[in-house]
Design a protein around this motif. Sequence first.
Motif, PDB file in Angstrom:
ATOM      1  N   PRO A  65      32.560  20.989   2.334  1.00  0.00           N
ATOM      2  CA  PRO A  65      32.728  19.658   1.737  1.00  0.00           C
ATOM      3  C   PRO A  65      33.297  19.682   0.326  1.00  0.00           C
ATOM      4  O   PRO A  65      33.931  18.728  -0.102  1.00  0.00           O
ATOM      5  CB  PRO A  65      31.301  19.094   1.747  1.00  0.00           C
ATOM      6  CG  PRO A  65      30.614  19.806   2.865  1.00  0.00           C
ATOM      7  CD  PRO A  65      31.199  21.176   2.872  1.00  0.00           C
ATOM      8  N   THR A  75      39.628  19.522  -6.606  1.00  0.00           N
ATOM      9  CA  THR A  75      40.895  18.783  -6.533  1.00  0.00           C
ATOM     10  C   THR A  75      41.660  18.877  -7.844  1.00  0.00           C
ATOM     11  O   THR A  75      42.876  19.115  -7.861  1.00  0.00           O
ATOM     12  CB  THR A  75      40.623  17.307  -6.183  1.00  0.00           C
ATOM     13  OG1 THR A  75      39.944  17.234  -4.922  1.00  0.00           O
ATOM     14  CG2 THR A  75      41.918  16.519  -6.107  1.00  0.00           C
ATOM     15  N   SER A 109      33.981  18.396  -4.990  1.00  0.00           N
ATOM     16  CA  SER A 109      35.331  18.080  -4.504  1.00  0.00           C
ATOM     17  C   SER A 109      36.221  17.595  -5.644  1.00  0.00           C
ATOM     18  O   SER A 109      37.439  17.854  -5.645  1.00  0.00           O
ATOM     19  CB  SER A 109      35.247  17.022  -3.404  1.00  0.00           C
ATOM     20  OG  SER A 109      34.596  15.854  -3.873  1.00  0.00           O
ATOM     21  N   PRO A 129      38.079  19.651  -0.206  1.00  0.00           N
ATOM     22  CA  PRO A 129      38.718  18.632   0.643  1.00  0.00           C
ATOM     23  C   PRO A 129      40.211  18.887   0.809  1.00  0.00           C
ATOM     24  O   PRO A 129      40.822  19.647   0.052  1.00  0.00           O
ATOM     25  CB  PRO A 129      38.480  17.338  -0.152  1.00  0.00           C
ATOM     26  CG  PRO A 129      38.475  17.799  -1.576  1.00  0.00           C
ATOM     27  CD  PRO A 129      37.844  19.164  -1.573  1.00  0.00           C
TER      28      PRO A 129
END
Length: 388
Positions: free
Chosen positions: A184, A159, A155, A187
């Motif tokens: 997962p 990101t 993640s 995100p």
Amino acid sequence: MLTAKAEEFAEKLDITNFKASVGWLENFKSRQGISFKRVCGEEKSVDTQSTDTVLWNEKLPNILQAYTPDNIYNADETGIFYKMLPDKTMEFKDVNCHVGKKNKERITAMVCANMSGTDKVPLLVIGRASNPRCFKHVKSLSVEYYSNKKAWMTSEIFTEWVKKLEKKMLRKKRKIALIVDKCPAHPKIAGLKAVELVFLPPNTTSKTQPMDQGIIQNLKVHYRKRVLLKFIKAIDRGGQKFTKLDLRQAYSQVELESDSEEYLTINTHLGLFRYRRLAYGVSSVSAIFQAIMDKILSGLPQVVCRIDDILITAPDDETHFKTVKEVFYHLRQYNMTLRQDKCIFMADQVVYMGFMVDKHGIHPTDEKIAAIRDAPRPTNVKELKEQL
């Protein structure tokens, strides 16, 4: 199964002269329009009537209406065994092909492009090493590189990558929709202005993920082709003379870590013993050793290594001697030793991986073409068909 069932029917119908041969099977499949296909369990498991799928079918037209094809992007990850060579080759019927376990050293690559195909975002590559040896003296990369112990998407990496894409689109004053899997590692990211994250419904990517409709497969096909071309060019690129090095008891030169010794415990009439070095017979031993040799010799030009055989060539003698010295230096750094009686230096031609290699290229050896070369000349149609 088809041949067994056909012979069962023949027996029930009292047909005594029937034989379900390979030729009969091919003709039967041709007449009935039967072909061999792989069963895809993932696509079959997609529930097209689920609530998530229905909502997606209602949402997709709104996305297509709100954004032009140039501003609809899709991204998806895939694993690449970047050192794995093909496990299929052309060979004579009476020759056995033995290579060992395939190298499964893996990286993760994320592929991203827009719907119209006019913008292909540079690949995001995730490896295990934070500063790989092959990056030495490399000032810039054509991809974005990240690393973690498992070479997986996280993640945090996702990101950071999306925020970089956001800055890029803000500079261009564009607003895009980015369609990704719902997992997962992907995100929801707050505060995005130029990028709208759109998540695919879960467990439907085999049908709804655009990158899975052949784009990633084509990427892997082109990558595998480049790996093979690089392997061939390392041998075939202007080499005038060839040096072939053979490692002495190759696997036994690798010492095991204490944690790994317990997995190589053998039971003998004198009790239990543990190997302290890499042992022959372990299913993954060839892949492990190949990865070690790739690491040792990485970055050296016109040097090819396949398990314990190293082939060196160069366009001139001075460069050749320099490359051989560099190979010796790298081997000495890892305490690897050679078998002198099997090493060949500065030869006009050598046999490597079953092929004759010289300055003109790669050729089959005499023993491989002897059966065809020495075959008797056919005297009738039957003998001609047998040779064809």
